[in-house]
Design an enzyme around this catalytic site. Sequence first.
Site: not given
Ligand code: IPE
Ligand code: MG
Length: 251
Positions: A29, A42, A46, A140, A203, A216
């Site tokens: 996340d 964004r 990624h 792995l 979460r 954990e």
């Molecule tokens: C996590 O980063 C990657 C994926 C769910 C693909 P987010 O895209 O959720 O990034 P934020 O939460 O907006 O910072």
């Molecule tokens: Mg996110």
Amino acid sequence: MSSAPAPSTSSAVVTESGTRPRHVAIILDGNGRWARARGLPRAAGHKRGADAVKRAVNSAGDLGIEYLTLFGFSTENWLRPEDEVRDLMGLLRFYLQVEITELHRGGVRFKVIGDRSQLPPDTVALIEQSEKLTAGNSKLVLTVALSYGSRKEIVSAARALAAECMAGNMTPDQIDEAAFSQRLFTHDMPDPDLLIRTSGEQRISNFLLWQIAYTEFVFTPTLWPDFSHDDLKAAVETYMTRERRYGAINA
Ligand code: IPE
Ligand code: MG
């Protein structure tokens, strides 16, 4: 009692104090926030997130982790803008095309869990090829959850059991935890010992609800694109400390 193997639901409980986690699951996340903090789209977050995945796979191998399970894309993520979903699927295809040989050479077995019927056909074909190529590897097991939702997975297992009862192959009293576990995507792996979520969110977001009964949790403020070998090592060390305390109480 069903003839299915014993449930794997208690691996963390029986782990000796100070033992390394065999199975680490991560909710990736913070890609979007990483990009926003730099004034970038964004998609750039990624892309850096995909680099962090490569890093995590190498680190997991170095730390002796046997199973690494990454929550890459949830059933709810389909609600994101179309171009972001397209970027993510494109990245996945690119990653698989470019990296699968490297993963294979490193002895990594690649698997995907989730609802494949939602994924583009060329992506599904690539996933199947990658799974087939790496099926014999055992250093792995890298599992990526794609179009994955845990409640859906649980409902599917319930449906499968109901169908088997209707077909007369089993009776309701034969449904036990082992029989249930056997009908989940994760039937062939132990439950996670450690679950990490990055970016400060605390979460579970519909990830492995059944499988984390004894897991954990470690939550870290680090955004996923910044997640390093040292971050994974620190989370593993935290886990080992907790196990050591648990052992002491039991001693
Ligand atoms: C996590 O980063 C990657 C994926 C769910 C693909 P987010 O895209 O959720 O990034 P934020 O939460 O907006 O910072
Ligand atoms: Mg996110």
